[in-house]
Design a protein around this motif. Structure first.
Motif, PDB file in Angstrom:
ATOM      1  N   LEU A  90      63.066  99.302  25.270  1.00 17.34           N
ATOM      2  CA  LEU A  90      61.566  99.964  24.827  1.00 17.34           C
ATOM      3  C   LEU A  90      60.940  98.874  24.052  1.00 17.34           C
ATOM      4  O   LEU A  90      61.419  98.350  22.943  1.00 17.34           O
ATOM      5  N   LEU A  91      59.800  97.979  24.635  1.00 21.40           N
ATOM      6  CA  LEU A  91      59.075  96.939  23.865  1.00 21.40           C
ATOM      7  C   LEU A  91      58.162  97.475  23.278  1.00 21.40           C
ATOM      8  O   LEU A  91      57.171  97.984  24.010  1.00 21.40           O
ATOM      9  N   VAL A  92      57.646  97.550  21.997  1.00 16.27           N
ATOM     10  CA  VAL A  92      56.533  97.893  21.334  1.00 16.27           C
ATOM     11  C   VAL A  92      55.873  96.932  20.712  1.00 16.27           C
ATOM     12  O   VAL A  92      56.310  96.000  19.959  1.00 16.27           O
ATOM     13  N   HIS A  93      54.560  96.953  20.801  1.00 21.10           N
ATOM     14  CA  HIS A  93      53.584  95.882  20.464  1.00 21.10           C
ATOM     15  C   HIS A  93      52.616  96.778  19.326  1.00 21.10           C
ATOM     16  O   HIS A  93      52.035  97.701  19.970  1.00 21.10           O
ATOM     17  N   ALA A  94      52.532  96.559  18.332  1.00 23.49           N
ATOM     18  CA  ALA A  94      51.702  97.398  17.061  1.00 23.49           C
ATOM     19  C   ALA A  94      50.509  96.563  16.922  1.00 23.49           C
ATOM     20  O   ALA A  94      50.669  95.406  16.498  1.00 23.49           O
ATOM     21  N   VAL A  95      49.437  97.141  17.008  1.00 25.01           N
ATOM     22  CA  VAL A  95      48.157  96.621  16.632  1.00 25.01           C
ATOM     23  C   VAL A  95      47.666  97.297  15.509  1.00 25.01           C
ATOM     24  O   VAL A  95      47.289  98.421  15.610  1.00 25.01           O
ATOM     25  N   ASP A  96      47.616  96.782  14.464  1.00 25.68           N
ATOM     26  CA  ASP A  96      47.093  97.432  13.179  1.00 25.68           C
ATOM     27  C   ASP A  96      45.642  97.657  13.222  1.00 25.68           C
ATOM     28  O   ASP A  96      44.934  97.005  13.519  1.00 25.68           O
ATOM     29  N   ASP A  97      45.329  99.026  13.079  1.00 24.35           N
ATOM     30  CA  ASP A  97      43.936  99.612  13.295  1.00 24.35           C
ATOM     31  C   ASP A  97      43.123  98.560  12.230  1.00 24.35           C
ATOM     32  O   ASP A  97      41.546  99.001  12.255  1.00 24.35           O
ATOM     33  N   ALA A  98      43.310  98.224  11.114  1.00 22.49           N
ATOM     34  CA  ALA A  98      42.816  97.535  10.182  1.00 22.49           C
ATOM     35  C   ALA A  98      42.151  96.432  10.733  1.00 22.49           C
ATOM     36  O   ALA A  98      41.094  95.819  10.608  1.00 22.49           O
ATOM     37  N   VAL A  99      42.632  95.815  12.104  1.00 24.12           N
ATOM     38  CA  VAL A  99      42.107  94.596  12.814  1.00 24.12           C
ATOM     39  C   VAL A  99      40.786  94.978  13.230  1.00 24.12           C
ATOM     40  O   VAL A  99      40.004  94.377  13.553  1.00 24.12           O
ATOM     41  N   LEU A 100      40.870  96.299  13.807  1.00 27.03           N
ATOM     42  CA  LEU A 100      39.660  96.595  14.625  1.00 27.03           C
ATOM     43  C   LEU A 100      38.414  96.459  13.723  1.00 27.03           C
ATOM     44  O   LEU A 100      37.287  96.195  14.341  1.00 27.03           O
ATOM     45  N   ALA A 101      38.295  96.598  12.524  1.00 24.81           N
ATOM     46  CA  ALA A 101      37.194  96.223  11.536  1.00 24.81           C
ATOM     47  C   ALA A 101      36.974  95.011  11.202  1.00 24.81           C
ATOM     48  O   ALA A 101      35.908  94.353  10.895  1.00 24.81           O
ATOM     49  N   GLY A 102      38.018  94.111  11.294  1.00 16.38           N
ATOM     50  CA  GLY A 102      38.063  92.749  10.991  1.00 16.38           C
ATOM     51  C   GLY A 102      38.173  92.584   9.289  1.00 16.38           C
ATOM     52  O   GLY A 102      37.799  93.429   8.490  1.00 16.38           O
ATOM     53  N   THR A 103      38.823  91.592   8.932  1.00 18.99           N
ATOM     54  CA  THR A 103      38.788  91.105   7.433  1.00 18.99           C
ATOM     55  C   THR A 103      37.339  91.172   6.662  1.00 18.99           C
ATOM     56  O   THR A 103      37.424  91.358   5.641  1.00 18.99           O
ATOM     57  N   TRP A 104      36.605  90.502   7.423  1.00 18.71           N
ATOM     58  CA  TRP A 104      35.187  90.499   6.784  1.00 18.71           C
ATOM     59  C   TRP A 104      33.997  91.402   7.373  1.00 18.71           C
ATOM     60  O   TRP A 104      33.073  91.073   7.421  1.00 18.71           O
ATOM     61  N   GLY A 105      34.567  92.483   7.973  1.00 18.00           N
ATOM     62  CA  GLY A 105      33.703  93.632   8.608  1.00 18.00           C
ATOM     63  C   GLY A 105      33.386  93.287   9.877  1.00 18.00           C
ATOM     64  O   GLY A 105      32.319  93.797  10.811  1.00 18.00           O
ATOM     65  N   VAL A 106      33.998  92.202  10.612  1.00 18.01           N
ATOM     66  CA  VAL A 106      33.740  91.812  11.907  1.00 18.01           C
ATOM     67  C   VAL A 106      34.330  92.822  12.984  1.00 18.01           C
ATOM     68  O   VAL A 106      35.557  93.002  12.790  1.00 18.01           O
ATOM     69  N   VAL A 107      33.750  93.378  13.874  1.00 17.40           N
ATOM     70  CA  VAL A 107      34.229  94.462  14.608  1.00 17.40           C
ATOM     71  C   VAL A 107      35.002  93.616  15.795  1.00 17.40           C
ATOM     72  O   VAL A 107      33.975  92.953  16.566  1.00 17.40           O
ATOM     73  N   TYR A 108      36.105  93.750  16.005  1.00 15.12           N
ATOM     74  CA  TYR A 108      36.681  93.058  17.159  1.00 15.12           C
ATOM     75  C   TYR A 108      36.585  94.160  18.707  1.00 15.12           C
ATOM     76  O   TYR A 108      36.505  95.213  18.707  1.00 15.12           O
ATOM     77  N   ASP A 109      36.294  93.289  19.838  1.00 12.03           N
ATOM     78  CA  ASP A 109      36.299  93.804  20.964  1.00 12.03           C
ATOM     79  C   ASP A 109      37.454  94.574  21.609  1.00 12.03           C
ATOM     80  O   ASP A 109      38.438  93.919  21.645  1.00 12.03           O
TER      81      ASP A 109
END
Length: 300
Positions: free
Chosen positions: A46-65
């Motif tokens: 089982l290969l798992v790739h975790a995407v930190d949900d903090a990334v969705l908002a971006g470090t400086w408030g930039v919202v990622y697509d």
């Protein structure tokens, strides 16, 4: 994106080895190790790739697509799957998941259903070694199953040249479960076990302010050998097909265990996990994680 936010766990796979992948060379090295571990155990992968949900908002408030994150995650997993198949895993035995959440928390939760967790450790140097891989350090403390930590820089190719699984044994705090894990690994690999205990390096001739004779030092070493033989013997009897040797060394535990790691294919250490995710592990294990010359198996 086919993700699960702090998922309750993957669908009910058969016994499987869990591997955390992040697109790095260390992640791919973990995949290769995971394949061999899965094949030896007749398990799936089982290969798992975790995407930190903090990334969705971006470090400086930039919202990622989200679509760009989905594309990136797909590429990471596709590369990992190809690497797994190229290493010898059947394609229908490889499963993948993308999960939203902190990588350490996600993998710790999924480890409850896994036989083994394998993660990569990035190569670092200098003072950075004091803060070696927060994810690997956290998972070494909190995973529900045994954890293998491996570095692509230190261990780029297949392991197994020595035919030996090493284990560090604390005679006064030994764990039968950890010893069994070492013998299990040796049996799977067709290897032997080298059990080592480290005694504090006493300045020549001195002990507690008193002069220590050569005879007394020999007696201390002999007592440690007898204690180690008794502890290991209780487990070794269950593995008559696995040869083992005993070793008592003098010096600092970190230095001696790192030296040992250069002579074995896998170094097994036991630890008591804290109850809080992210809590730091002990200094010896943390230092060995940073400097080990072979893959490290941490058992709770």
């Amino acid at each position: 994106m086919s993700t699960h936010e702090e998922t309750d766990g993957p669908e009910q796979y058969r016994p499987h080895v869990l591997v955390g992948v992040d697109g790095s060379e260390d992640g791919l090295r973990a995949v290769a190790f995971g394949v061999r571990a899965a094949l030896a155990r007749k398990a799936e992968l089982l290969l798992v790739h975790a995407v930190d949900d903090a990334v969705l908002a971006g470090t400086w408030g930039v919202v990622y697509d989200p679509s760009s994150l989905e594309s990136a995650a797909s590429e990471v997993l596709a590369e990992a799957v190809k690497h797994a198949v190229d290493t010898g895993m059947a394609a229908d035995q490889v499963h993948t998941e993308v999960v939203l959440g902190n990588a350490a928390a996600v993998l710790a939760k999924l480890s409850k259903d896994a036989t083994l967790l394998v993660i990569g450790r990035r190569a670092i140097s200098g003072l950075e070694r004091m803060f070696v891989g927060s994810t690997s350090v956290s998972l070494a403390s909190t995973a529900a199953c045994p954890v293998v930590v491996i570095s692509n820089a230190v261990n780029p190719g297949p392991t197994g040249a020595h035919g030996v699984v090493g284990i560090g044994v604390e005679c006064d705090k030994h764990s039968t479960q950890t010893l069994k894990a070492a013998f299990d690994e040796a049996r799977l690999r067709g290897a032997s076990v080298l059990a080592t205990t480290v005694q504090a390096n006493i300045p020549p001739g001195m002990f507690g302010g008193y002069r220590l004779t050569a005879e007394a030092e020999t007696e201390m070493r002999h007592a440690a050998e007898l204690q180690l033989a008794d502890i290991v013997g209780r487990v070794a009897g269950e593995y008559p097909d696995v040869p083992h040797t005993l070793q008592v060394t003098l010096g600092h535990p970190v230095e001696q265990l790192i030296a040992l790691s250069a002579t074995v294919d896998l170094l097994v250490l036991g630890m008591r996990p804290p109850s809080v995710i992210g809590f730091s592990i002990g200094g010896v294990t943390r230092a060995v994680l940073a400097h080990a010359k072979c893959p490290l198996l941490v058992v709770h």
